[in-house]
Design a protein around this motif. Structure first.
Motif, PDB file in Angstrom:
ATOM      1  N   TYR A 184       0.900  -1.170  -0.097  1.00  0.00           N
ATOM      2  CA  TYR A 184      -0.070  -0.027  -0.191  1.00  0.00           C
ATOM      3  C   TYR A 184       0.697   1.186   0.061  1.00  0.00           C
ATOM      4  O   TYR A 184       1.771   1.374   0.605  1.00  0.00           O
ATOM      5  CB  TYR A 184      -0.742   0.023   1.309  1.00  0.00           C
ATOM      6  CG  TYR A 184      -1.652   1.127   1.275  1.00  0.00           C
ATOM      7  CD1 TYR A 184      -3.054   1.031   0.937  1.00  0.00           C
ATOM      8  CD2 TYR A 184      -1.609   2.166   2.483  1.00  0.00           C
ATOM      9  CE1 TYR A 184      -3.921   2.221   0.726  1.00  0.00           C
ATOM     10  CE2 TYR A 184      -2.308   3.311   2.417  1.00  0.00           C
ATOM     11  CZ  TYR A 184      -3.691   3.204   1.709  1.00  0.00           C
ATOM     12  OH  TYR A 184      -4.444   4.448   1.815  1.00  0.00           O
ATOM     13  N   PRO A 185       0.685   2.459  -0.928  1.00  0.00           N
ATOM     14  CA  PRO A 185      -0.754   2.508  -1.282  1.00  0.00           C
ATOM     15  C   PRO A 185      -0.702   2.200  -2.975  1.00  0.00           C
ATOM     16  O   PRO A 185      -1.573   2.459  -3.594  1.00  0.00           O
ATOM     17  CB  PRO A 185      -0.906   4.201  -1.307  1.00  0.00           C
ATOM     18  CG  PRO A 185       0.561   4.504  -1.447  1.00  0.00           C
ATOM     19  CD  PRO A 185       1.476   3.419  -0.656  1.00  0.00           C
ATOM     20  N   MET A 244      -0.842  -5.219   4.084  1.00  0.00           N
ATOM     21  CA  MET A 244      -0.553  -4.165   2.996  1.00  0.00           C
ATOM     22  C   MET A 244       0.354  -3.476   3.423  1.00  0.00           C
ATOM     23  O   MET A 244       1.222  -2.459   2.827  1.00  0.00           O
ATOM     24  CB  MET A 244      -1.705  -3.475   2.647  1.00  0.00           C
ATOM     25  CG  MET A 244      -3.079  -4.172   2.298  1.00  0.00           C
ATOM     26  SD  MET A 244      -2.715  -4.981   0.663  1.00  0.00           S
ATOM     27  CE  MET A 244      -2.967  -3.442  -0.250  1.00  0.00           C
ATOM     28  N   GLU A 245       0.854  -3.184   4.751  1.00  0.00           N
ATOM     29  CA  GLU A 245       2.005  -2.412   5.305  1.00  0.00           C
ATOM     30  C   GLU A 245       3.048  -3.407   6.134  1.00  0.00           C
ATOM     31  O   GLU A 245       2.072  -4.288   6.738  1.00  0.00           O
ATOM     32  CB  GLU A 245       1.678  -1.275   5.920  1.00  0.00           C
ATOM     33  CG  GLU A 245       0.624  -0.276   5.047  1.00  0.00           C
ATOM     34  CD  GLU A 245       0.342   0.935   5.918  1.00  0.00           C
ATOM     35  OE1 GLU A 245       0.530   2.030   5.537  1.00  0.00           O
ATOM     36  OE2 GLU A 245      -0.629   0.643   6.714  1.00  0.00           O
ATOM     37  N   ILE A 246       4.055  -2.947   6.538  1.00  0.00           N
ATOM     38  CA  ILE A 246       4.949  -3.972   7.367  1.00  0.00           C
ATOM     39  C   ILE A 246       4.305  -3.957   8.915  1.00  0.00           C
ATOM     40  O   ILE A 246       4.549  -4.796   9.560  1.00  0.00           O
ATOM     41  CB  ILE A 246       6.121  -3.517   7.396  1.00  0.00           C
ATOM     42  CG1 ILE A 246       7.298  -4.584   7.928  1.00  0.00           C
ATOM     43  CG2 ILE A 246       6.493  -1.976   7.947  1.00  0.00           C
ATOM     44  CD1 ILE A 246       8.676  -3.965   7.807  1.00  0.00           C
ATOM     45  N   GLU A 247       3.608  -2.889   9.070  1.00  0.00           N
ATOM     46  CA  GLU A 247       3.032  -2.909  10.361  1.00  0.00           C
ATOM     47  C   GLU A 247       2.021  -4.188  10.864  1.00  0.00           C
ATOM     48  O   GLU A 247       1.578  -4.688  11.826  1.00  0.00           O
ATOM     49  CB  GLU A 247       2.286  -1.589  10.706  1.00  0.00           C
ATOM     50  CG  GLU A 247       3.121  -0.381  11.186  1.00  0.00           C
ATOM     51  CD  GLU A 247       3.582   0.220   9.929  1.00  0.00           C
ATOM     52  OE1 GLU A 247       4.472   1.037  10.174  1.00  0.00           O
ATOM     53  OE2 GLU A 247       3.493  -0.344   8.684  1.00  0.00           O
ATOM     54  N   ALA A 248       1.614  -4.636   9.550  1.00  0.00           N
ATOM     55  CA  ALA A 248       0.668  -6.051   9.597  1.00  0.00           C
ATOM     56  C   ALA A 248       1.530  -7.049  10.373  1.00  0.00           C
ATOM     57  O   ALA A 248       0.972  -7.844  11.117  1.00  0.00           O
ATOM     58  CB  ALA A 248       0.440  -6.491   8.228  1.00  0.00           C
ATOM     59  N   TRP A 249       2.870  -7.236  10.479  1.00  0.00           N
ATOM     60  CA  TRP A 249       3.695  -7.953  11.071  1.00  0.00           C
ATOM     61  C   TRP A 249       3.568  -7.841  12.785  1.00  0.00           C
ATOM     62  O   TRP A 249       3.748  -8.740  13.551  1.00  0.00           O
ATOM     63  CB  TRP A 249       5.142  -8.054  10.602  1.00  0.00           C
ATOM     64  CG  TRP A 249       5.333  -8.428   9.063  1.00  0.00           C
ATOM     65  CD1 TRP A 249       4.108  -8.860   8.193  1.00  0.00           C
ATOM     66  CD2 TRP A 249       6.124  -8.261   8.232  1.00  0.00           C
ATOM     67  NE1 TRP A 249       4.727  -9.144   6.940  1.00  0.00           N
ATOM     68  CE2 TRP A 249       5.995  -8.727   6.767  1.00  0.00           C
ATOM     69  CE3 TRP A 249       7.649  -7.771   8.476  1.00  0.00           C
ATOM     70  CZ2 TRP A 249       6.781  -8.697   5.916  1.00  0.00           C
ATOM     71  CZ3 TRP A 249       8.416  -7.845   7.159  1.00  0.00           C
ATOM     72  CH2 TRP A 249       8.263  -8.399   6.014  1.00  0.00           C
ATOM     73  N   SER A 250       3.824  -6.626  12.851  1.00  0.00           N
ATOM     74  CA  SER A 250       3.725  -6.166  14.355  1.00  0.00           C
ATOM     75  C   SER A 250       2.352  -6.457  15.037  1.00  0.00           C
ATOM     76  O   SER A 250       2.491  -6.834  16.129  1.00  0.00           O
ATOM     77  CB  SER A 250       4.035  -4.741  14.507  1.00  0.00           C
ATOM     78  OG  SER A 250       5.365  -4.417  13.982  1.00  0.00           O
ATOM     79  N   CYS A 298      -4.849  -0.918   5.839  1.00  0.00           N
ATOM     80  CA  CYS A 298      -3.930   0.222   6.454  1.00  0.00           C
ATOM     81  C   CYS A 298      -3.409  -0.204   7.809  1.00  0.00           C
ATOM     82  O   CYS A 298      -4.252   0.402   8.850  1.00  0.00           O
ATOM     83  CB  CYS A 298      -4.423   1.724   6.413  1.00  0.00           C
ATOM     84  SG  CYS A 298      -3.470   2.826   6.929  1.00  0.00           S
ATOM     85  N   PRO A 299      -2.794  -1.262   7.930  1.00  0.00           N
ATOM     86  CA  PRO A 299      -2.222  -1.491   9.336  1.00  0.00           C
ATOM     87  C   PRO A 299      -1.742  -0.549  10.100  1.00  0.00           C
ATOM     88  O   PRO A 299      -1.795  -0.614  11.492  1.00  0.00           O
ATOM     89  CB  PRO A 299      -1.247  -2.659   8.924  1.00  0.00           C
ATOM     90  CG  PRO A 299      -1.782  -3.214   7.651  1.00  0.00           C
ATOM     91  CD  PRO A 299      -2.239  -2.172   6.906  1.00  0.00           C
ATOM     92  N   THR A 300      -0.967   0.382   9.558  1.00  0.00           N
ATOM     93  CA  THR A 300      -0.713   1.574  10.559  1.00  0.00           C
ATOM     94  C   THR A 300      -1.846   2.291  11.163  1.00  0.00           C
ATOM     95  O   THR A 300      -1.691   2.526  12.496  1.00  0.00           O
ATOM     96  CB  THR A 300       0.220   2.737   9.472  1.00  0.00           C
ATOM     97  OG1 THR A 300       1.278   2.042   9.032  1.00  0.00           O
ATOM     98  CG2 THR A 300       0.580   3.927  10.275  1.00  0.00           C
ATOM     99  N   ASN A 301      -3.097   2.398  10.467  1.00  0.00           N
ATOM    100  CA  ASN A 301      -3.985   2.983  11.100  1.00  0.00           C
ATOM    101  C   ASN A 301      -4.587   2.351  12.262  1.00  0.00           C
ATOM    102  O   ASN A 301      -4.923   2.583  13.426  1.00  0.00           O
ATOM    103  CB  ASN A 301      -4.944   3.558  10.473  1.00  0.00           C
ATOM    104  CG  ASN A 301      -4.504   4.650   9.485  1.00  0.00           C
ATOM    105  OD1 ASN A 301      -3.707   5.287   9.528  1.00  0.00           O
ATOM    106  ND2 ASN A 301      -5.364   4.955   8.386  1.00  0.00           N
TER     107      ASN A 301
END
Length: 239
Positions: A100-101, A134-140, A177-180
């Motif tokens: 993403y995006p 969709m973002e690396i934050e998904a792993w966290s 949007c895993p960051t959000n």
């Protein structure tokens, strides 16, 4: 000396790659060096070293992390630096960036993968693109044990009730949007998550990297990254 180059899109990926290498290679003779890319349309593109080599003083293995500063720059920086890395003895390159995006949905990720591989050389140096989907934050988020280390009240049951999904079981790759999402989860404990260095480091410091390695069974891209690191650190044949 075996060498691995990792081109990343931004600070989150840079710090994740550094922490992952440090944790997985602990006590195994790894040196790490970081560069950041700058320039472009109006001035020549160049790499600037931002940290002196760290880790083992006499490394057997070497990890070079290059922050391209943009998701779209990861591929072009790999292509522009491929020949010089080969000349220095690198035989493995990883490009790490979010889906993403550029990919607006999970269905568009395969198209992004094909585009990244177009005109990429893979011999004599292998190139692998690792996407945070969709973002690396998904792993966290999926390393759900870290939440209580951030705040005691961030238990998985409460997160599931408020957010409507279970980080320990559900496929976080379907989240746009895993960051959000991570920010919303942390706000349940009156803190937040941003792309600022202190916030990123707080999350990375709370992760259990043994658990992160186990997540390779749920995230194909993370599994590929783990494999490249393990290949770097594997004992040489006959030792």
């Amino acid at each position: 000396m075996r060498r691995l180059a990792i081109f990343v899109e931004g600070l989150t990926e840079e710090l994740f790659a550094e922490r992952f290498l440090t944790e997985v290679a602990r006590g195994r003779g790894l040196g790490i060096e970081k560069h950041r890319a700058s320039g472009g349309k109006l001035i020549p593109r160049r790499l600037t070293r931002i940290t002196s080599p760290s880790g083992s003083p006499n490394p057997e293995f070497y990890g070079l992390i290059i922050n391209s500063g943009s998701d779209r720059r990861v591929k072009s920086d790999i292509m522009e630096n491929y020949a010089s890395l080969v000349a220095k003895g690198y035989r493995t390159i990883v490009g790490m960036r979010d889906a993403y995006p550029e990919a607006k949905s999970l269905a568009e990720v395969s198209k992004l993968r094909k585009g990244l591989l177009y005109k990429i050389k893979t011999d004599p140096c292998d190139v692998t693109f690792v996407l945070g989907v969709m973002e690396i934050e998904a792993w966290s988020i999926s390393e759900h044990t870290h939440f209580t280390r951030i705040r005691n009240k961030l238990i998985n049951g409460r997160i599931k009730t408020v957010m409507g999904f279970d980080p320990s079981k559900d496929d976080i790759q379907t989240r746009l949007c895993p960051t959000n999402d991570l920010n919303a989860m942390y706000r349940l404990a009156r803190i937040g998550y941003t792309k600022e260095e202190a916030s990123i480091r707080r999350t990375l410091n709370a992760l259990d990297f043994a658990e992160v390695v186990e997540l390779g069974s749920r995230f194909e891209d993370l599994r590929l990254f783990i494999e490249k690191v393990e290949k770097l650190l594997a004992p040489a044949a006959g030792t």
